[in-house]
Design a protein around this motif. Structure first.
Motif, PDB file in Angstrom:
ATOM      1  N   GLY A  49       0.757  -1.243   0.000  1.00 11.74           N
ATOM      2  CA  GLY A  49       0.000   0.000   0.000  1.00 11.74           C
ATOM      3  C   GLY A  49       0.781   1.282   0.000  1.00 11.74           C
ATOM      4  O   GLY A  49       1.624   1.526  -0.853  1.00 11.74           O
ATOM      5  N   GLU A  50       0.492   2.103   0.989  1.00 12.61           N
ATOM      6  CA  GLU A  50       1.017   3.468   1.050  1.00 12.61           C
ATOM      7  C   GLU A  50       2.538   3.524   1.029  1.00 12.61           C
ATOM      8  O   GLU A  50       3.123   4.360   0.348  1.00 12.61           O
ATOM      9  CB  GLU A  50       0.488   4.166   2.310  1.00 12.61           C
ATOM     10  N   PHE A  51       3.198   2.639   1.761  1.00 11.40           N
ATOM     11  CA  PHE A  51       4.660   2.682   1.800  1.00 11.40           C
ATOM     12  C   PHE A  51       5.247   2.390   0.417  1.00 11.40           C
ATOM     13  O   PHE A  51       6.234   2.991   0.013  1.00 11.40           O
ATOM     14  CB  PHE A  51       5.217   1.732   2.861  1.00 11.40           C
ATOM     15  N   SER A  52       4.623   1.494  -0.314  1.00  9.40           N
ATOM     16  CA  SER A  52       5.085   1.175  -1.665  1.00  9.40           C
ATOM     17  C   SER A  52       4.880   2.362  -2.607  1.00  9.40           C
ATOM     18  O   SER A  52       5.763   2.684  -3.407  1.00  9.40           O
ATOM     19  CB  SER A  52       4.340  -0.057  -2.182  1.00  9.40           C
ATOM     20  N   VAL A  53       3.730   3.001  -2.515  1.00 10.65           N
ATOM     21  CA  VAL A  53       3.462   4.177  -3.356  1.00 10.65           C
ATOM     22  C   VAL A  53       4.426   5.307  -3.009  1.00 10.65           C
ATOM     23  O   VAL A  53       4.981   5.954  -3.908  1.00 10.65           O
ATOM     24  CB  VAL A  53       1.997   4.647  -3.201  1.00 10.65           C
ATOM     25  N   GLU A  54       4.641   5.540  -1.737  1.00  8.83           N
ATOM     26  CA  GLU A  54       5.575   6.599  -1.337  1.00  8.83           C
ATOM     27  C   GLU A  54       6.997   6.274  -1.750  1.00  8.83           C
ATOM     28  O   GLU A  54       7.773   7.172  -2.080  1.00  8.83           O
ATOM     29  CB  GLU A  54       5.479   6.872   0.163  1.00  8.83           C
ATOM     30  N   LEU A  55       7.352   4.999  -1.780  1.00 13.50           N
ATOM     31  CA  LEU A  55       8.673   4.608  -2.271  1.00 13.50           C
ATOM     32  C   LEU A  55       8.806   4.970  -3.749  1.00 13.50           C
ATOM     33  O   LEU A  55       9.822   5.527  -4.177  1.00 13.50           O
ATOM     34  CB  LEU A  55       8.905   3.110  -2.051  1.00 13.50           C
ATOM     35  N   ALA A  56       7.782   4.682  -4.530  1.00 10.38           N
ATOM     36  CA  ALA A  56       7.814   5.045  -5.956  1.00 10.38           C
ATOM     37  C   ALA A  56       7.912   6.560  -6.117  1.00 10.38           C
ATOM     38  O   ALA A  56       8.692   7.055  -6.939  1.00 10.38           O
ATOM     39  CB  ALA A  56       6.574   4.506  -6.657  1.00 10.38           C
ATOM     40  N   ARG A  57       7.142   7.296  -5.331  1.00 11.83           N
ATOM     41  CA  ARG A  57       7.213   8.763  -5.399  1.00 11.83           C
ATOM     42  C   ARG A  57       8.590   9.268  -4.969  1.00 11.83           C
ATOM     43  O   ARG A  57       9.111  10.231  -5.525  1.00 11.83           O
ATOM     44  CB  ARG A  57       6.128   9.388  -4.536  1.00 11.83           C
ATOM     45  N   LEU A  58       9.191   8.595  -3.986  1.00  9.24           N
ATOM     46  CA  LEU A  58      10.541   8.961  -3.543  1.00  9.24           C
ATOM     47  C   LEU A  58      11.534   8.805  -4.691  1.00  9.24           C
ATOM     48  O   LEU A  58      12.381   9.670  -4.905  1.00  9.24           O
ATOM     49  CB  LEU A  58      10.975   8.103  -2.351  1.00  9.24           C
ATOM     50  N   TYR A  59      11.421   7.712  -5.440  1.00 10.16           N
ATOM     51  CA  TYR A  59      12.310   7.541  -6.582  1.00 10.16           C
ATOM     52  C   TYR A  59      12.110   8.667  -7.596  1.00 10.16           C
ATOM     53  O   TYR A  59      13.065   9.137  -8.214  1.00 10.16           O
ATOM     54  CB  TYR A  59      12.099   6.173  -7.242  1.00 10.16           C
ATOM     55  N   GLY A  60      10.876   9.114  -7.761  1.00  9.12           N
ATOM     56  CA  GLY A  60      10.610  10.257  -8.634  1.00  9.12           C
ATOM     57  C   GLY A  60      11.259  11.531  -8.123  1.00  9.12           C
ATOM     58  O   GLY A  60      11.852  12.300  -8.893  1.00  9.12           O
ATOM     59  N   ASP A  61      11.166  11.764  -6.817  1.00 11.24           N
ATOM     60  CA  ASP A  61      11.806  12.933  -6.207  1.00 11.24           C
ATOM     61  C   ASP A  61      13.321  12.863  -6.347  1.00 11.24           C
ATOM     62  O   ASP A  61      13.990  13.869  -6.615  1.00 11.24           O
ATOM     63  CB  ASP A  61      11.452  13.036  -4.716  1.00 11.24           C
ATOM     64  N   TRP A  62      13.852  11.687  -6.138  1.00  9.06           N
ATOM     65  CA  TRP A  62      15.292  11.461  -6.244  1.00  9.06           C
ATOM     66  C   TRP A  62      15.747  11.788  -7.665  1.00  9.06           C
ATOM     67  O   TRP A  62      16.760  12.470  -7.876  1.00  9.06           O
ATOM     68  CB  TRP A  62      15.582  10.020  -5.893  1.00  9.06           C
ATOM     69  N   ALA A  63      14.987  11.326  -8.640  1.00  6.97           N
ATOM     70  CA  ALA A  63      15.311  11.611 -10.039  1.00  6.97           C
ATOM     71  C   ALA A  63      15.288  13.109 -10.313  1.00  6.97           C
ATOM     72  O   ALA A  63      16.152  13.633 -11.026  1.00  6.97           O
ATOM     73  CB  ALA A  63      14.325  10.892 -10.960  1.00  6.97           C
ATOM     74  N   GLN A  64      14.326  13.806  -9.738  1.00  8.65           N
ATOM     75  CA  GLN A  64      14.229  15.256  -9.923  1.00  8.65           C
ATOM     76  C   GLN A  64      15.485  15.943  -9.391  1.00  8.65           C
ATOM     77  O   GLN A  64      16.020  16.847 -10.036  1.00  8.65           O
ATOM     78  CB  GLN A  64      12.973  15.783  -9.218  1.00  8.65           C
ATOM     79  N   ALA A  65      15.955  15.508  -8.228  1.00  9.64           N
ATOM     80  CA  ALA A  65      17.186  16.077  -7.649  1.00  9.64           C
ATOM     81  C   ALA A  65      18.392  15.769  -8.542  1.00  9.64           C
ATOM     82  O   ALA A  65      19.267  16.612  -8.731  1.00  9.64           O
ATOM     83  CB  ALA A  65      17.403  15.540  -6.240  1.00  9.64           C
ATOM     84  N   GLU A  66      18.423  14.572  -9.104  1.00  9.19           N
ATOM     85  CA  GLU A  66      19.529  14.198  -9.985  1.00  9.19           C
ATOM     86  C   GLU A  66      19.494  15.003 -11.278  1.00  9.19           C
ATOM     87  O   GLU A  66      20.546  15.439 -11.766  1.00  9.19           O
ATOM     88  CB  GLU A  66      19.474  12.700 -10.283  1.00  9.19           C
TER      89      GLU A  66
END
Length: 140
Positions: A49-66
């Motif tokens: 659930g939520e932790f998995s979705v937030e993990l995917a969003r985190l990877y998106g945020d990480w990519a934005q920083a990169e």
């Protein structure tokens, strides 16, 4: 300090805290540590659930920083991981498709949008993705 506490005592983390962890990662540039924590939480929770979705969003945020640091290759990898985990996330889908297109992978950009459309449920997001897909297919 909050991250260290969460890592040591993950049992205190409740649903709804995933977004806070993601924001903590972005603010402190501690993406890897928070990704590891969210990965563990998603694995321990059934369904993830939520932790998995937030993990995917985190990877998106990480990519934005990169991308902001002119590191497109790791950004592409993180966006792919996010999209593979949750292809229904429009923001991740559009960023990945755009980056693929910018890097000359028009076919991959189209496939990314199509994989979103295969699972999407929100009509406004579907329309937005269809418009992007039409632009890509038209060569733009």
């Amino acid at each position: 300090n909050a991250l260290a506490l969460a890592e040591a005592h993950s049992e205190i983390l409740q649903p709804g805290m995933g977004a806070r962890l993601r924001k903590l990662a972005a603010a402190g540039r501690v993406f890897e540590a928070v990704a590891s924590l969210l990965e563990n939480l998603a694995a321990e929770t059934s369904p993830p659930g939520e932790f998995s979705v937030e993990l995917a969003r985190l990877y998106g945020d990480w990519a934005q920083a990169e991308l902001a640091a002119a590191q497109p290759e790791p950004a592409l990898g993180h966006l792919r991981t996010a999209h593979e985990r949750h292809p229904e996330l429009l923001d991740v889908t559009l960023r990945l498709s755009r980056l693929q297109h910018e890097r000359g992978d028009r076919k991959g950009a189209i496939e990314t949008i199509e994989s979103f459309l295969a699972v999407a449920k929100i009509s406004t997001e579907i329309e937005q993705a269809r418009e992007q897909l039409a632009r890509l297919k038209a060569g733009g």
